[in-house]
Scaffold this motif. Structure first.
Motif, PDB file in Angstrom:
ATOM      1  N   ASP A  36       0.830  -1.211   0.000  1.00  0.00           N
ATOM      2  CA  ASP A  36       0.000   0.000   0.000  1.00  0.00           C
ATOM      3  C   ASP A  36       0.862   1.258   0.000  1.00  0.00           C
ATOM      4  O   ASP A  36       0.570   2.223  -0.710  1.00  0.00           O
ATOM      5  CB  ASP A  36      -0.931   0.008   1.213  1.00  0.00           C
ATOM      6  CG  ASP A  36      -2.195  -0.810   0.988  1.00  0.00           C
ATOM      7  OD1 ASP A  36      -2.440  -1.254  -0.153  1.00  0.00           O
ATOM      8  OD2 ASP A  36      -2.944  -1.011   1.966  1.00  0.00           O
ATOM      9  N   GLY A  59      -5.348  -2.197   0.924  1.00  0.00           N
ATOM     10  CA  GLY A  59      -5.716  -3.589   1.120  1.00  0.00           C
ATOM     11  C   GLY A  59      -4.677  -4.602   0.685  1.00  0.00           C
ATOM     12  O   GLY A  59      -4.908  -5.808   0.783  1.00  0.00           O
ATOM     13  N   GLN A 209     -10.859  -7.706   0.287  1.00  0.00           N
ATOM     14  CA  GLN A 209     -10.188  -7.361   1.534  1.00  0.00           C
ATOM     15  C   GLN A 209      -9.873  -5.873   1.635  1.00  0.00           C
ATOM     16  O   GLN A 209      -9.286  -5.425   2.601  1.00  0.00           O
ATOM     17  CB  GLN A 209      -8.895  -8.177   1.671  1.00  0.00           C
ATOM     18  CG  GLN A 209      -9.146  -9.674   1.818  1.00  0.00           C
ATOM     19  CD  GLN A 209      -7.856 -10.431   2.086  1.00  0.00           C
ATOM     20  OE1 GLN A 209      -6.887  -9.873   2.578  1.00  0.00           O
ATOM     21  NE2 GLN A 209      -7.862 -11.707   1.768  1.00  0.00           N
ATOM     22  N   PHE A 210     -10.239  -5.117   0.601  1.00  0.00           N
ATOM     23  CA  PHE A 210     -10.033  -3.676   0.676  1.00  0.00           C
ATOM     24  C   PHE A 210     -10.870  -3.096   1.811  1.00  0.00           C
ATOM     25  O   PHE A 210     -11.971  -3.557   2.106  1.00  0.00           O
ATOM     26  CB  PHE A 210     -10.447  -2.995  -0.631  1.00  0.00           C
ATOM     27  CG  PHE A 210      -9.403  -3.042  -1.708  1.00  0.00           C
ATOM     28  CD1 PHE A 210      -8.096  -2.706  -1.437  1.00  0.00           C
ATOM     29  CD2 PHE A 210      -9.738  -3.417  -2.998  1.00  0.00           C
ATOM     30  CE1 PHE A 210      -7.136  -2.742  -2.426  1.00  0.00           C
ATOM     31  CE2 PHE A 210      -8.783  -3.452  -3.996  1.00  0.00           C
ATOM     32  CZ  PHE A 210      -7.474  -3.113  -3.702  1.00  0.00           C
ATOM     33  N   VAL A 211     -10.348  -2.053   2.435  1.00  0.00           N
ATOM     34  CA  VAL A 211     -11.088  -1.368   3.483  1.00  0.00           C
ATOM     35  C   VAL A 211     -12.369  -0.777   2.910  1.00  0.00           C
ATOM     36  O   VAL A 211     -13.416  -0.772   3.549  1.00  0.00           O
ATOM     37  CB  VAL A 211     -10.214  -0.258   4.110  1.00  0.00           C
ATOM     38  CG1 VAL A 211     -11.026   0.556   5.105  1.00  0.00           C
ATOM     39  CG2 VAL A 211      -8.999  -0.871   4.799  1.00  0.00           C
TER      40      VAL A 211
END
Length: 224
Positions: A36, A59, A209-211
């Motif tokens: 990231d 993520g 799984q990304f915020v």
């Protein structure tokens, strides 16, 4: 790229400079993954140097040394059109996206003590513009006579360079039509470049799984 031997693959030469500059930020904010941090730094740099705003989402999960890829999976600047396509087609990119991504050579320069090649692609290597395409089309390029690897230089000033993989963009008909399009329309290139870079930075990332499911757009200094 944090681990050997991948960190020392030929196409990664010199990137240790950027990684070292970002390491203090990682130490200050240990909760962010390297994946990231590095990609966020990339989109921020492009934006701050006058380029487009690139959608970015967090993520990415960092890997381990055992997961390092073998050498040869990155572009070899000394090769031709078939090699370029083999590298990028494997990642799902088409000819238009390949030409859009190579336009990143608007930034920076080659260093002989790193890649072996030497010189900038444009006269403004700290600005993101479509000058790379204009110069590639409009300048007369000749093979540089020197003891380094095969590269081209502009016949007029001998101060600019192009790599063999750059030159094939005007030798190949499918590539060349996009070089012409981007030379004529910088905003078109900005749009296509932003989309291609965003795709590149998300390859292999499990998006669930990304915020957030929505991409973030970094705001400029003139925005709140």
């Amino acid at each position: 790229m944090r681990f050997e031997p991948e960190a020392k693959h030929g196409a990664n030469n010199g990137l240790n400079v950027a990684r070292d500059l970002l390491e203090p930020i990682k130490q200050e904010f240990p909760w962010i993954s390297y994946g990231d941090l590095w990609t966020l730094a990339g989109v921020a740099a492009i934006q701050e140097l006058g380029g487009p705003k690139i959608p970015w989402r967090p993520g990415r999960i960092d890997g381990f040394a055992a997961q390092c890829t073998p050498d040869g999976r990155l572009p070899d600047a000394a090769q031709g059109a078939d090699h370029v396509r083999n590298i990028f087609y494997r990642m799902g990119f088409n000819d238009q996206e390949i030409v859009a991504l190579v336009g990143a050579h608007a930034l920076g320069r080659c260093h002989r003590d790193r890649s072996g090649f030497d010189g900038p692609w444009t006269f403004s290597p700290t600005s993101v513009t479509n000058e790379f395409y204009k110069l590639l089309l409009n300048e007369k390029w000749v093979w540089k006579k020197w003891d380094g690897p095969k590269q081209l230089e502009d016949k007029k000033t001998h101060s600019l360079m192009m790599l063999p993989t750059d030159y094939v963009l005007i030798q190949d008909k499918s590539f060349k039509k996009w070089v012409k399009a981007y030379a004529e329309d910088e905003q078109l290139w900005f749009k296509d470049f932003a989309a291609a870079v965003s795709t590149l930075f998300e390859l292999g990332v499990p998006t669930q799984q990304f915020v957030s499911s929505e991409p973030w757009i970094l705001k400029g200094s003139d925005e709140q």
